[in-house]
Design a protein around this motif. Structure first.
Motif, PDB file in Angstrom:
ATOM      1  N   PRO A  95       7.193  13.017  -8.365  1.00  0.00           N
ATOM      2  CA  PRO A  95       7.214  14.241  -7.568  1.00  0.00           C
ATOM      3  C   PRO A  95       6.435  14.103  -6.267  1.00  0.00           C
ATOM      4  O   PRO A  95       6.553  14.946  -5.385  1.00  0.00           O
ATOM      5  CB  PRO A  95       6.498  15.236  -8.498  1.00  0.00           C
ATOM      6  N   ASP A  96       5.667  13.004  -6.109  1.00  0.00           N
ATOM      7  CA  ASP A  96       4.823  12.911  -4.914  1.00  0.00           C
ATOM      8  C   ASP A  96       4.522  11.442  -4.615  1.00  0.00           C
ATOM      9  O   ASP A  96       4.992  10.539  -5.312  1.00  0.00           O
ATOM     10  CB  ASP A  96       3.514  13.707  -5.122  1.00  0.00           C
ATOM     11  N   ALA A  97       3.713  11.227  -3.603  1.00  0.00           N
ATOM     12  CA  ALA A  97       3.406   9.862  -3.163  1.00  0.00           C
ATOM     13  C   ALA A  97       2.408   9.158  -4.089  1.00  0.00           C
ATOM     14  O   ALA A  97       1.951   8.051  -3.785  1.00  0.00           O
ATOM     15  CB  ALA A  97       2.880   9.892  -1.734  1.00  0.00           C
ATOM     16  N   GLY A  98       2.096   9.792  -5.229  1.00  0.00           N
ATOM     17  CA  GLY A  98       1.197   9.154  -6.187  1.00  0.00           C
ATOM     18  C   GLY A  98       1.933   8.546  -7.367  1.00  0.00           C
ATOM     19  O   GLY A  98       1.316   7.982  -8.277  1.00  0.00           O
ATOM     20  N   THR A  99       3.257   8.635  -7.360  1.00  0.00           N
ATOM     21  CA  THR A  99       4.039   8.170  -8.522  1.00  0.00           C
ATOM     22  C   THR A  99       3.758   6.711  -8.880  1.00  0.00           C
ATOM     23  O   THR A  99       3.592   6.376 -10.047  1.00  0.00           O
ATOM     24  CB  THR A  99       5.546   8.313  -8.231  1.00  0.00           C
ATOM     25  N   PHE A 100       3.757   5.848  -7.859  1.00  0.00           N
ATOM     26  CA  PHE A 100       3.515   4.419  -8.132  1.00  0.00           C
ATOM     27  C   PHE A 100       2.200   4.227  -8.882  1.00  0.00           C
ATOM     28  O   PHE A 100       2.115   3.487  -9.854  1.00  0.00           O
ATOM     29  CB  PHE A 100       3.449   3.629  -6.821  1.00  0.00           C
ATOM     30  N   TRP A 101       1.163   4.924  -8.401  1.00  0.00           N
ATOM     31  CA  TRP A 101      -0.188   4.710  -8.966  1.00  0.00           C
ATOM     32  C   TRP A 101      -0.260   5.302 -10.371  1.00  0.00           C
ATOM     33  O   TRP A 101      -0.918   4.757 -11.244  1.00  0.00           O
ATOM     34  CB  TRP A 101      -1.250   5.295  -8.031  1.00  0.00           C
ATOM     35  N   ARG A 102       0.451   6.403 -10.560  1.00  0.00           N
ATOM     36  CA  ARG A 102       0.500   7.001 -11.904  1.00  0.00           C
ATOM     37  C   ARG A 102       1.137   6.026 -12.897  1.00  0.00           C
ATOM     38  O   ARG A 102       0.601   5.777 -13.978  1.00  0.00           O
ATOM     39  CB  ARG A 102       1.321   8.310 -11.827  1.00  0.00           C
ATOM     40  N   VAL A 103       2.264   5.461 -12.506  1.00  0.00           N
ATOM     41  CA  VAL A 103       2.962   4.535 -13.420  1.00  0.00           C
ATOM     42  C   VAL A 103       2.087   3.311 -13.704  1.00  0.00           C
ATOM     43  O   VAL A 103       1.950   2.879 -14.853  1.00  0.00           O
ATOM     44  CB  VAL A 103       4.332   4.111 -12.821  1.00  0.00           C
ATOM     45  N   ILE A 104       1.475   2.784 -12.670  1.00  0.00           N
ATOM     46  CA  ILE A 104       0.638   1.582 -12.847  1.00  0.00           C
ATOM     47  C   ILE A 104      -0.510   1.863 -13.820  1.00  0.00           C
ATOM     48  O   ILE A 104      -0.751   1.105 -14.754  1.00  0.00           O
ATOM     49  CB  ILE A 104       0.107   1.087 -11.474  1.00  0.00           C
ATOM     50  N   SER A 105      -1.199   3.001 -13.604  1.00  0.00           N
ATOM     51  CA  SER A 105      -2.371   3.252 -14.459  1.00  0.00           C
ATOM     52  C   SER A 105      -1.946   3.671 -15.862  1.00  0.00           C
ATOM     53  O   SER A 105      -2.542   3.251 -16.852  1.00  0.00           O
ATOM     54  CB  SER A 105      -3.292   4.291 -13.826  1.00  0.00           C
ATOM     55  N   GLU A 106      -0.873   4.452 -15.945  1.00  0.00           N
ATOM     56  CA  GLU A 106      -0.453   4.937 -17.267  1.00  0.00           C
ATOM     57  C   GLU A 106       0.040   3.798 -18.163  1.00  0.00           C
ATOM     58  O   GLU A 106      -0.203   3.792 -19.366  1.00  0.00           O
ATOM     59  CB  GLU A 106       0.660   5.962 -17.070  1.00  0.00           C
ATOM     60  N   HIS A 107       0.721   2.838 -17.593  1.00  0.00           N
ATOM     61  CA  HIS A 107       1.311   1.783 -18.415  1.00  0.00           C
ATOM     62  C   HIS A 107       0.543   0.465 -18.348  1.00  0.00           C
ATOM     63  O   HIS A 107       0.963  -0.523 -18.944  1.00  0.00           O
ATOM     64  CB  HIS A 107       2.768   1.563 -18.018  1.00  0.00           C
ATOM     65  N   GLY A 108      -0.533   0.430 -17.594  1.00  0.00           N
ATOM     66  CA  GLY A 108      -1.353  -0.784 -17.554  1.00  0.00           C
ATOM     67  C   GLY A 108      -0.665  -1.946 -16.860  1.00  0.00           C
ATOM     68  O   GLY A 108      -0.724  -3.091 -17.335  1.00  0.00           O
ATOM     69  N   VAL A 109      -0.028  -1.660 -15.732  1.00  0.00           N
ATOM     70  CA  VAL A 109       0.709  -2.711 -15.013  1.00  0.00           C
ATOM     71  C   VAL A 109      -0.279  -3.729 -14.410  1.00  0.00           C
ATOM     72  O   VAL A 109      -1.232  -3.345 -13.740  1.00  0.00           O
ATOM     73  CB  VAL A 109       1.571  -2.076 -13.891  1.00  0.00           C
ATOM     74  N   ARG A 110      -0.009  -5.013 -14.652  1.00  0.00           N
ATOM     75  CA  ARG A 110      -0.895  -6.053 -14.112  1.00  0.00           C
ATOM     76  C   ARG A 110      -0.388  -6.595 -12.767  1.00  0.00           C
ATOM     77  O   ARG A 110      -1.160  -6.844 -11.864  1.00  0.00           O
ATOM     78  CB  ARG A 110      -1.025  -7.199 -15.126  1.00  0.00           C
ATOM     79  N   SER A 111       0.924  -6.816 -12.674  1.00  0.00           N
ATOM     80  CA  SER A 111       1.509  -7.262 -11.402  1.00  0.00           C
ATOM     81  C   SER A 111       2.604  -6.280 -11.007  1.00  0.00           C
ATOM     82  O   SER A 111       3.452  -5.930 -11.829  1.00  0.00           O
ATOM     83  CB  SER A 111       2.124  -8.656 -11.547  1.00  0.00           C
ATOM     84  N   PHE A 112       2.562  -5.892  -9.756  1.00  0.00           N
ATOM     85  CA  PHE A 112       3.483  -4.863  -9.259  1.00  0.00           C
ATOM     86  C   PHE A 112       4.223  -5.418  -8.047  1.00  0.00           C
ATOM     87  O   PHE A 112       3.621  -5.983  -7.144  1.00  0.00           O
ATOM     88  CB  PHE A 112       2.671  -3.619  -8.883  1.00  0.00           C
ATOM     89  N   PHE A 113       5.531  -5.220  -8.053  1.00  0.00           N
ATOM     90  CA  PHE A 113       6.391  -5.796  -7.011  1.00  0.00           C
ATOM     91  C   PHE A 113       7.231  -4.669  -6.423  1.00  0.00           C
ATOM     92  O   PHE A 113       7.879  -3.924  -7.150  1.00  0.00           O
ATOM     93  CB  PHE A 113       7.281  -6.842  -7.699  1.00  0.00           C
ATOM     94  N   THR A 114       7.205  -4.536  -5.111  1.00  0.00           N
ATOM     95  CA  THR A 114       8.101  -3.556  -4.484  1.00  0.00           C
ATOM     96  C   THR A 114       8.465  -4.031  -3.074  1.00  0.00           C
ATOM     97  O   THR A 114       8.073  -5.111  -2.649  1.00  0.00           O
ATOM     98  CB  THR A 114       7.478  -2.152  -4.477  1.00  0.00           C
ATOM     99  N   ALA A 115       9.238  -3.197  -2.375  1.00  0.00           N
ATOM    100  CA  ALA A 115       9.652  -3.541  -1.017  1.00  0.00           C
ATOM    101  C   ALA A 115       8.698  -2.858  -0.034  1.00  0.00           C
ATOM    102  O   ALA A 115       8.226  -1.746  -0.296  1.00  0.00           O
ATOM    103  CB  ALA A 115      11.086  -3.070  -0.780  1.00  0.00           C
ATOM    104  N   PRO A 116       8.408  -3.505   1.095  1.00  0.00           N
ATOM    105  CA  PRO A 116       7.505  -2.893   2.074  1.00  0.00           C
ATOM    106  C   PRO A 116       7.917  -1.471   2.456  1.00  0.00           C
ATOM    107  O   PRO A 116       7.070  -0.608   2.670  1.00  0.00           O
ATOM    108  CB  PRO A 116       7.603  -3.831   3.284  1.00  0.00           C
ATOM    109  N   THR A 117       9.227  -1.225   2.522  1.00  0.00           N
ATOM    110  CA  THR A 117       9.691   0.103   2.930  1.00  0.00           C
ATOM    111  C   THR A 117       9.179   1.190   1.973  1.00  0.00           C
ATOM    112  O   THR A 117       8.901   2.314   2.389  1.00  0.00           O
ATOM    113  CB  THR A 117      11.237   0.126   3.019  1.00  0.00           C
ATOM    114  N   ALA A 118       9.037   0.844   0.709  1.00  0.00           N
ATOM    115  CA  ALA A 118       8.533   1.819  -0.264  1.00  0.00           C
ATOM    116  C   ALA A 118       7.086   2.165   0.069  1.00  0.00           C
ATOM    117  O   ALA A 118       6.685   3.341   0.010  1.00  0.00           O
ATOM    118  CB  ALA A 118       8.646   1.242  -1.673  1.00  0.00           C
ATOM    119  N   PHE A 119       6.304   1.150   0.444  1.00  0.00           N
ATOM    120  CA  PHE A 119       4.914   1.419   0.844  1.00  0.00           C
ATOM    121  C   PHE A 119       4.864   2.210   2.149  1.00  0.00           C
ATOM    122  O   PHE A 119       3.996   3.054   2.339  1.00  0.00           O
ATOM    123  CB  PHE A 119       4.143   0.100   0.998  1.00  0.00           C
ATOM    124  N   ARG A 120       5.809   1.925   3.046  1.00  0.00           N
ATOM    125  CA  ARG A 120       5.804   2.695   4.301  1.00  0.00           C
ATOM    126  C   ARG A 120       6.081   4.163   4.015  1.00  0.00           C
ATOM    127  O   ARG A 120       5.507   5.049   4.641  1.00  0.00           O
ATOM    128  CB  ARG A 120       6.830   2.118   5.282  1.00  0.00           C
TER     129      ARG A 120
END
Ligand code: COA
Ligand code: AMP
Length: 629
Positions: A312-337
């Motif tokens: 729902p917001d620009a915190g989704t990535f961080w929510r998923v990472i912390s909730e599921h214990g992601v160790r390595s995260f891969f995305t496209a620069p455009t997503a970060f932009r």
């Protein structure tokens, strides 16, 4: 071992290097050797081995002590649901679905198209197809019916597996009408279609053709069928310079060996760790790093159905990472932009405990320094740019975090991975020294897991990739190396553009625009865009005697590209002009138009026919808010 030792070990003995890497895979018959070069310049790897992809991705973990480990986490903020599937459950679901396909006549070598949103069933379908030695071709959901039709005619699938719908912010995309439209257009007809009914919008099944996913999912399970190392595991279509996409083939043996190797050496994860690639199964990143590599390596993979912002917001990535214990995260620069634009100060990042996260990887398009620095500053983790393509299937140039983290030089995806001898060539094919810009080429043979050829198009494979620089694979990118061997990717050398990490062909868009009855001539270029990296822009010359309001023609052309290629093309910028700038021999000066649009200095091409046309183009660009407008 340090990176340079590992690279040197590969250079000294590529055969030994890859045979050693192959030991990490379960073979039904170990290959006698790695490289098969008797058909050079067409190379194959592990051809005389016998092996199954699904066994290595699922069964060996289910039966080897990881049965209770979560294999797939489906996190879908767009539907507000989550699901976790263990390796044991995955084995059962895949084996049954494969049984359902086999019972309906799908066997070794048959093609199956998969046209699905980001649901676990997409991964289950891919694995089930490989389980029985069939060959999948996944088509991205953002492509329109005609793009799907082109792929149906090229891959000639016996079956198509589709979702009833995909969900985009603010709208449900019904896939069934797109599927029906594609089958209607295509010359080839599949024997049957399997439809996964989603609650958000179930589809009416076509009697005699469609079967419900649930029926196949209840079939009796079937075992894995061992196939030859050079049996295709999949065909994935990617954009070339024309409207006909290129069917990149992946062979089973090399795919397993190479992907498995990258998980520790590049992405630095151990079996059991959670790995997340925020992409889509319709792209190569989704094939390699949502589906295959993490599962082959015994990792938990995250299948994410959402967007970086708004779900729902620009915190989704961080929510998923912390909730599921992601160790390595891969995305496209455009997503970060996109995230940075909404949350420049990284306020959302502060809300989550990201201690599980070790490294962030970016690829798919140029990683601009601002984005990398923003991510480094706010996440306080290494942010690793790496370079590869659909054709290679996994990183060519990267920072080998699991071997030895090398110093990051912002603007460079770092160094060549073992398997790849990356060279910068001049037009005559001579290797250029450090610092000089040229075509990025890779000395043949390409390593295991890269494309051996194109589906149904060996001549096109040779012509597109191997003929400009004999003895090398031509990447289509230009760049240079520095004194330390770090590579810098500067531009494409062909008509491929990169829109939000999606690879698109301007040639394909020109073909669509040229089909408009009022368009006599056209050109599409990729202009710089702060969010998406590049955006397509069309220039339309109308046929003599057409007296229509240019705005109407533009609107129709925008719709035409959306209908024919799909919303993913993001084709929204177009303008009517009297003439296009050309050389005296009639070649459209697209690169000059790009420089004009981006407000970059450029040299007036010596061969330009009529320089005055550039003033007209500048005015048109200014109308669209470009070229200083
Ligand atoms: N099915 C149907 N339509 C789709 C689709 C799908 N699977 N994926 C995208 N689309 C549509 C979108 O709804 C949008 O339609 P619209 O023109 O009606 O708005 C259009 O295609 C363009 O989509 P997208 O590229 O996602 O742009 P956006 O403006 O909606 O979002 C970003 C911008 C940056 C947030 C988004 O592009 C993004 O998440 N990019 C990451 C890309 C990525 O992961 N690439 C993989 C390579 S690693
Ligand atoms: P695709 O086949 O869709 O993965 O697109 C591959 C193309 O994307 C490459 O040929 C490059 O043009 C571009 N690309 C991918 N990764 C990078 C990167 N790290 N830096 C610059 N360009 C990249």
């Amino acid at each position: 071992m340090r990176y340079k030792d590992v690279y040197a070990a590969w250079q000294a003995d590529p055969e030994g290097f890859w045979m050693d890497a192959a030991k990490a895979i379960d073979w039904d018959r170990m290959p006698t050797k790695a490289l098969f070069d008797d058909k050079a310049p067409i190379y194959e790897w592990f051809s005389d081995g016998l092996v199954n992809t699904c066994w290595n991705a699922v069964d060996r973990h289910a039966e080897g002590g990881r049965g209770d480990q979560v294999a797939i986490i489906h996190d879908s903020p767009i539907t507000g649901t989550q699901q976790k599937i263990t390796f044991a459950e995955l084995q059962d679901r895949v084996a049954r679905f494969a049984g359902g396909l086999a019972a309906r006549g799908i066997g070794k070598g048959d093609r199956v198209i998969i046209y699905m949103p980001m649901v676990p069933e997409a991964v289950i379908a891919m694995l089930a197809v490989t389980r029985i030695g069939a060959i999948h071709s996944v088509v991205f959901g953002g492509f329109a019916a005609s793009e799907l039709a082109v792929r149906i005619d090229d891959a000639t699938p016996k079956a198509i597996i589709a979702g009833s719908c995909g969900i985009e912010p603010g709208r449900i995309v019904a896939y069934k009408p797109l599927l029906d439209g594609a089958i209607e257009r295509a010359g080839h007809k599949p024997d049957f279609c399997v439809i996964l009914q989603r609650d958000q919008q179930p589809a009416d099944l076509t009697p005699g053709r469609d079967v419900d996913w649930a029926d196949l999912a209840a079939a009796d399970p079937v075992p894995c069928l061992p196939v030859e190392g050079n049996h295709p595991v999949y065909v994935l279509y990617t954009s070339g310079t024309t409207g006909a996409p290129k069917g990149v083939i992946r062979h089973t043996g090399g795919h397993l060996v190479a992907l498995n190797w990258t998980m520790k050496n590049v992405y630095n994860v151990d079996p059991g760790d959670v790995f997340w690639a925020a992409s889509d199964v319709g792209w190569v990143v989704g094939h390699s790093y949502i589906c295959y590599a993490p599962l082959i390596h015994g990792n938990t993979t995250v299948v994410f159905e959402g967007k970086p912002v708004g779900t729902p917001d620009a915190g989704t990535f961080w929510r998923v990472i912390s909730e599921h214990g992601v160790r390595s995260f891969f995305t496209a620069p455009t997503a970060f932009r996109a995230v940075k634009r909404e949350d420049p100060k990284g306020e959302f990042i502060k809300k989550y405990d990201l201690s599980c996260l070790e490294t962030v990887y970016l690829a798919g398009e140029r990683a601009d320094p601002d984005t990398i620095i923003w991510a480094q500053d706010h996440l306080k983790k290494p942010v690793i740019d790496h370079w590869w393509q659909t054709e290679t299937g996994y990183p060519v140039v990267a920072n080998p975090m699991g071997i030895e983290p090398l110093p990051v030089k912002i603007g460079s995806p770092t160094v060549a991975m073992p398997g790849y001898d990356v060279q910068i060539l001049d037009e005559a094919g001579n290797e250029l020294p450090a610092g000089e810009l040229g075509a990025i080429a890779i000395k043949l043979p390409l390593p295991p897991g890269t494309l051996p050829t194109l589906w149904n198009a060996e001549d096109r494979f040779v012509k597109s990739y191997l003929s400009t620089f004999p003895g090398y694979y031509e990447s289509g990118d230009a760049g240079y190396k520095d004194e330390d061997g770090y590579l810098y990717i500067m531009a494409r050398t062909d008509d491929v553009i990169n829109v939000a990490g999606h690879r698109l062909s301007t040639g394909a868009m020109e073909e669509v625009l040229a089909s408009h009855p009022d368009v006599a001539e056209c050109a599409v270029i990729g202009v710089s865009d702060e969010l998406k990296g590049q955006l397509p822009m069309g220039f339309l010359c109308l046929s003599k005697g057409v007296e229509r309001d240019p705005k109407d023609v533009v609107a129709e052309c925008v719709q035409l590209v959306r209908d024919q290629i799909g919303p993913v093309a993001a084709f929204k910028l177009a303008v009517v002009v009297d003439r296009l700038p050309k050389t005296r021999s009639g070649k459209i000066l697209r690169a000059t138009m790009v420089s004009l649009a981006d407000g970059k200095d450029f040299k007036l091409p010596a061969t330009i026919d009529d320089p005055a046309i550039l003033d007209e183009i500048r005015e048109a660009l200014q109308e669209l808010g470009y070229a200083g407008g």
